[in-house]
Motif scaffolding. Structure first.
Motif, PDB file in Angstrom:
ATOM      1  N   ARG A 200       0.827  -1.206   0.000  1.00 56.65           N
ATOM      2  CA  ARG A 200       0.000   0.000   0.000  1.00 56.65           C
ATOM      3  C   ARG A 200       0.860   1.254   0.000  1.00 56.65           C
ATOM      4  O   ARG A 200       0.551   2.244  -0.682  1.00 56.65           O
ATOM      5  CB  ARG A 200      -0.930  -0.008   1.212  1.00 56.65           C
ATOM      6  N   ARG A 201       1.942   1.226   0.766  1.00 52.09           N
ATOM      7  CA  ARG A 201       2.847   2.377   0.811  1.00 52.09           C
ATOM      8  C   ARG A 201       3.426   2.653  -0.577  1.00 52.09           C
ATOM      9  O   ARG A 201       3.488   3.800  -1.021  1.00 52.09           O
ATOM     10  CB  ARG A 201       3.972   2.118   1.808  1.00 52.09           C
ATOM     11  N   GLU A 202       3.833   1.590  -1.282  1.00 55.42           N
ATOM     12  CA  GLU A 202       4.392   1.759  -2.632  1.00 55.42           C
ATOM     13  C   GLU A 202       3.367   2.384  -3.576  1.00 55.42           C
ATOM     14  O   GLU A 202       3.689   3.258  -4.390  1.00 55.42           O
ATOM     15  CB  GLU A 202       4.842   0.403  -3.172  1.00 55.42           C
ATOM     16  N   ILE A 203       2.111   1.913  -3.476  1.00 59.36           N
ATOM     17  CA  ILE A 203       1.068   2.425  -4.378  1.00 59.36           C
ATOM     18  C   ILE A 203       0.752   3.884  -4.072  1.00 59.36           C
ATOM     19  O   ILE A 203       0.601   4.707  -4.986  1.00 59.36           O
ATOM     20  CB  ILE A 203      -0.194   1.546  -4.265  1.00 59.36           C
ATOM     21  N   THR A 204       0.660   4.236  -2.804  1.00 55.95           N
ATOM     22  CA  THR A 204       0.368   5.630  -2.451  1.00 55.95           C
ATOM     23  C   THR A 204       1.501   6.563  -2.836  1.00 55.95           C
ATOM     24  O   THR A 204       1.302   7.771  -2.985  1.00 55.95           O
ATOM     25  CB  THR A 204       0.082   5.771  -0.939  1.00 55.95           C
ATOM     26  N   GLN A 205       2.687   5.994  -3.052  1.00 59.54           N
ATOM     27  CA  GLN A 205       3.830   6.806  -3.480  1.00 59.54           C
ATOM     28  C   GLN A 205       3.980   6.826  -5.013  1.00 59.54           C
ATOM     29  O   GLN A 205       4.955   7.350  -5.526  1.00 59.54           O
ATOM     30  CB  GLN A 205       5.107   6.287  -2.833  1.00 59.54           C
ATOM     31  N   GLY A 206       3.018   6.212  -5.716  1.00 59.62           N
ATOM     32  CA  GLY A 206       3.008   6.343  -7.171  1.00 59.62           C
ATOM     33  C   GLY A 206       3.049   5.066  -7.970  1.00 59.62           C
ATOM     34  O   GLY A 206       2.894   5.099  -9.201  1.00 59.62           O
ATOM     35  N   ALA A 207       3.271   3.914  -7.334  1.00 63.48           N
ATOM     36  CA  ALA A 207       3.285   2.649  -8.089  1.00 63.48           C
ATOM     37  C   ALA A 207       1.885   2.345  -8.613  1.00 63.48           C
ATOM     38  O   ALA A 207       0.876   2.722  -8.002  1.00 63.48           O
ATOM     39  CB  ALA A 207       3.781   1.514  -7.200  1.00 63.48           C
ATOM     40  N   ASP A 208       1.816   1.655  -9.742  1.00 63.79           N
ATOM     41  CA  ASP A 208       0.526   1.333 -10.358  1.00 63.79           C
ATOM     42  C   ASP A 208      -0.083   0.105  -9.693  1.00 63.79           C
ATOM     43  O   ASP A 208       0.550  -0.953  -9.604  1.00 63.79           O
ATOM     44  CB  ASP A 208       0.717   1.070 -11.856  1.00 63.79           C
ATOM     45  N   VAL A 256      -7.526  -5.881   4.474  1.00 66.24           N
ATOM     46  CA  VAL A 256      -8.816  -6.414   4.917  1.00 66.24           C
ATOM     47  C   VAL A 256      -8.691  -7.926   5.079  1.00 66.24           C
ATOM     48  O   VAL A 256      -8.302  -8.625   4.140  1.00 66.24           O
ATOM     49  CB  VAL A 256      -9.926  -6.095   3.894  1.00 66.24           C
ATOM     50  N   ARG A 257      -9.025  -8.436   6.254  1.00 66.43           N
ATOM     51  CA  ARG A 257      -8.901  -9.871   6.533  1.00 66.43           C
ATOM     52  C   ARG A 257     -10.196 -10.593   6.181  1.00 66.43           C
ATOM     53  O   ARG A 257     -11.291 -10.182   6.574  1.00 66.43           O
ATOM     54  CB  ARG A 257      -8.584 -10.092   8.005  1.00 66.43           C
ATOM     55  N   THR A 258     -10.082 -11.692   5.406  1.00 67.26           N
ATOM     56  CA  THR A 258     -11.204 -12.586   5.135  1.00 67.26           C
ATOM     57  C   THR A 258     -10.737 -14.012   5.375  1.00 67.26           C
ATOM     58  O   THR A 258      -9.587 -14.245   5.758  1.00 67.26           O
ATOM     59  CB  THR A 258     -11.702 -12.460   3.675  1.00 67.26           C
ATOM     60  N   ALA A 259     -11.599 -14.962   5.101  1.00 66.92           N
ATOM     61  CA  ALA A 259     -11.272 -16.368   5.331  1.00 66.92           C
ATOM     62  C   ALA A 259     -10.131 -16.860   4.458  1.00 66.92           C
ATOM     63  O   ALA A 259      -9.497 -17.881   4.766  1.00 66.92           O
ATOM     64  CB  ALA A 259     -12.508 -17.234   5.106  1.00 66.92           C
ATOM     65  N   VAL A 260      -9.843 -16.155   3.358  1.00 60.30           N
ATOM     66  CA  VAL A 260      -8.790 -16.634   2.454  1.00 60.30           C
ATOM     67  C   VAL A 260      -7.468 -15.897   2.646  1.00 60.30           C
ATOM     68  O   VAL A 260      -6.441 -16.307   2.102  1.00 60.30           O
ATOM     69  CB  VAL A 260      -9.227 -16.530   0.972  1.00 60.30           C
ATOM     70  N   GLY A 261      -7.480 -14.799   3.377  1.00 62.53           N
ATOM     71  CA  GLY A 261      -6.233 -14.074   3.591  1.00 62.53           C
ATOM     72  C   GLY A 261      -6.465 -12.588   3.749  1.00 62.53           C
ATOM     73  O   GLY A 261      -7.518 -12.148   4.211  1.00 62.53           O
ATOM     74  N   TRP A 262      -5.472 -11.807   3.345  1.00 62.04           N
ATOM     75  CA  TRP A 262      -5.535 -10.349   3.438  1.00 62.04           C
ATOM     76  C   TRP A 262      -5.687  -9.746   2.040  1.00 62.04           C
ATOM     77  O   TRP A 262      -5.024 -10.174   1.095  1.00 62.04           O
ATOM     78  CB  TRP A 262      -4.267  -9.793   4.077  1.00 62.04           C
ATOM     79  N   HIS A 263      -6.554  -8.741   1.953  1.00 60.57           N
ATOM     80  CA  HIS A 263      -6.818  -8.068   0.676  1.00 60.57           C
ATOM     81  C   HIS A 263      -6.478  -6.590   0.782  1.00 60.57           C
ATOM     82  O   HIS A 263      -6.755  -5.952   1.805  1.00 60.57           O
ATOM     83  CB  HIS A 263      -8.297  -8.175   0.282  1.00 60.57           C
ATOM     84  N   LEU A 264      -5.931  -6.055  -0.285  1.00 55.59           N
ATOM     85  CA  LEU A 264      -5.812  -4.615  -0.465  1.00 55.59           C
ATOM     86  C   LEU A 264      -6.759  -4.267  -1.600  1.00 55.59           C
ATOM     87  O   LEU A 264      -6.670  -4.847  -2.689  1.00 55.59           O
ATOM     88  CB  LEU A 264      -4.371  -4.230  -0.826  1.00 55.59           C
ATOM     89  N   ILE A 265      -7.694  -3.354  -1.360  1.00 59.29           N
ATOM     90  CA  ILE A 265      -8.764  -3.086  -2.317  1.00 59.29           C
ATOM     91  C   ILE A 265      -8.625  -1.685  -2.901  1.00 59.29           C
ATOM     92  O   ILE A 265      -8.385  -0.715  -2.170  1.00 59.29           O
ATOM     93  CB  ILE A 265     -10.140  -3.214  -1.648  1.00 59.29           C
ATOM     94  N   TYR A 266      -8.797  -1.603  -4.223  1.00 54.91           N
ATOM     95  CA  TYR A 266      -8.837  -0.306  -4.906  1.00 54.91           C
ATOM     96  C   TYR A 266     -10.211  -0.169  -5.543  1.00 54.91           C
ATOM     97  O   TYR A 266     -10.624  -1.017  -6.329  1.00 54.91           O
ATOM     98  CB  TYR A 266      -7.756  -0.227  -5.977  1.00 54.91           C
ATOM     99  N   LEU A 267     -10.949   0.877  -5.176  1.00 50.91           N
ATOM    100  CA  LEU A 267     -12.295   1.084  -5.733  1.00 50.91           C
ATOM    101  C   LEU A 267     -12.200   1.921  -7.000  1.00 50.91           C
ATOM    102  O   LEU A 267     -11.843   3.098  -6.955  1.00 50.91           O
ATOM    103  CB  LEU A 267     -13.210   1.774  -4.717  1.00 50.91           C
ATOM    104  N   GLN A 268     -12.556   1.308  -8.110  1.00 52.41           N
ATOM    105  CA  GLN A 268     -12.430   1.965  -9.402  1.00 52.41           C
ATOM    106  C   GLN A 268     -13.688   2.741  -9.786  1.00 52.41           C
ATOM    107  O   GLN A 268     -13.611   3.798 -10.402  1.00 52.41           O
ATOM    108  CB  GLN A 268     -12.120   0.901 -10.472  1.00 52.41           C
ATOM    109  N   ASN A 269     -14.867   2.201  -9.420  1.00 44.80           N
ATOM    110  CA  ASN A 269     -16.111   2.914  -9.740  1.00 44.80           C
ATOM    111  C   ASN A 269     -17.222   2.412  -8.829  1.00 44.80           C
ATOM    112  O   ASN A 269     -17.149   1.308  -8.285  1.00 44.80           O
ATOM    113  CB  ASN A 269     -16.503   2.703 -11.203  1.00 44.80           C
ATOM    114  N   HIS A 270     -18.238   3.232  -8.659  1.00 54.03           N
ATOM    115  CA  HIS A 270     -19.394   2.890  -7.816  1.00 54.03           C
ATOM    116  C   HIS A 270     -20.648   3.335  -8.553  1.00 54.03           C
ATOM    117  O   HIS A 270     -20.782   4.502  -8.901  1.00 54.03           O
ATOM    118  CB  HIS A 270     -19.276   3.609  -6.467  1.00 54.03           C
ATOM    119  N   LEU A 271     -21.559   2.391  -8.790  1.00 58.77           N
ATOM    120  CA  LEU A 271     -22.808   2.694  -9.469  1.00 58.77           C
ATOM    121  C   LEU A 271     -23.960   2.531  -8.486  1.00 58.77           C
ATOM    122  O   LEU A 271     -24.120   1.479  -7.867  1.00 58.77           O
ATOM    123  CB  LEU A 271     -23.023   1.746 -10.656  1.00 58.77           C
TER     124      LEU A 271
END
Length: 317
Positions: A200-208, A256-271
């Motif tokens: 997350r730190r890398e992405i907030t600093q400009g990584a895609d 975000v912790r779920t039964a399968v592991g940890w997720h980092l989520i990026y929200l691209q759009n909301h309808l």
């Protein structure tokens, strides 16, 4: 038609001298379509589909696409000839307006003149080509005019499909997953979380986000850059849903912790959810049925033109 196509399409119709020694791929009522026209049109045909000639590895797929391009080129020639038969007239004002739009679109007078010269043409021949292209478009529009959909048909279609017109709230998200096995130790769980904190730190600093997902996500969507597409509530795991539907577009979640592991989520759009009224539904159906009727009319008109004109294919591919 896209403005940048006008100069490319100019190469499809030109002085006979340019193609007198060229192999011929088809004849339409004796009018020859030389190979160089097909080659140039084929490249443009593929470009419109987001493809390139060099990227087609399968010989059978190449042959099929080339054949479709030749079919389209023949249809173009048929429409030009039909416009001539019907004495379709395009005003000088309309032609000059289109030429001027193209001149501006390609970068101005000097660039326009250079492109024409590179293709072996002058402005007069390009103007004539534009007149013919507009005439072909006009006759096609006239031949494919259809009546508005019948209101009884509109209502029947609406009643049958009305439930499909409503849309629940949906989001379009990407994620990066670090899997954690069931029963893993606290240390393993925390190590996985810290990996995503660093990501997350890398992405907030400009990584895609998508590029990192491709190389570091352990989910099945990694190959698509973590793209999960659009989905409504209830499609994902509860912990994932709770976070993603509360995010703002453009946000990147904390791990975000779920039964399968940890997720980092990026929200691209909301309808937002859409409940279509009867009036809106009827309008949607009218538009859809009109488009369907128009498409069918186009197919039928082209088929009629092909059947009543003399077409000879000589392309060896």
């Amino acid at each position: 038609m896209k403005l940048n196509n006008w100069l490319i399409l100019l190469t499809l119709w030109g002085p006979v001298a340019l193609c007198s020694n060229e192999p011929v791929v088809a004849r339409v009522n004796g009018e020859e379509i030389p190979a160089f026209r097909l080659e140039r049109f084929f490249a443009e045909y593929l470009e419109d589909q987001g493809r390139a000639v060099g990227n087609i590895r399968n010989p059978k797929a190449y042959q099929q696409l080339r054949q479709k391009a030749l079919d389209a080129l023949i249809d173009k020639e048929l429409l030009w000839q039909e416009a001539v038969k019907r004495d379709v007239v395009i005003s000088d004002a309309l032609v000059n307006d289109q030429v001027e739009k193209t001149r501006k679109a390609v970068g101005g007078t000097e660039v326009f003149a250079r492109k024409l010269n590179d293709a072996g043409f002058d402005e007069a021949s390009y103007t004539e080509y534009t007149r013919r292209e507009l005439a072909a478009q006009k006759v096609f529009a006239e031949l494919t005019t259809v009546a508005a959909p019948d209101e009884q048909q509109v209502r029947a279609y609406y009643e049958e499909h009305r439930s499909e017109m409503n849309r629940p709230e949906q989001v379009h998200a990407r994620h990066i997953l670090i899997k954690v096995a069931q029963g893993a130790s606290d240390a393993t769980i925390e190590a996985a979380r810290l990996r995503l904190v660093e990501v997350r730190r890398e992405i907030t600093q400009g990584a895609d986000f998508a590029n990192i997902a491709k190389s570091r996500s352990e989910g099945s969507s990694a190959i698509e850059g973590g793209d999960l597409g659009y989905f409504p509530k209830g499609r994902m795991l509860p912990e994932f849903d709770a976070v993603v539907f509360a995010m703002a577009v453009g946000d990147i979640s904390q791990p975000v912790r779920t039964a399968v592991g940890w997720h980092l989520i990026y929200l691209q759009n909301h309808l937002d959810a859409v409940d279509v009224t009867e009036e809106q539904g009827f309008a949607m159906v009218r538009t859809y049925l009109a488009q369907q009727q128009q498409s069918q009319a186009r197919l039928e008109v082209l088929e009629q033109l092909r059947s009543r004109n003399r077409i000879e294919r000589t392309d060896s591919y």
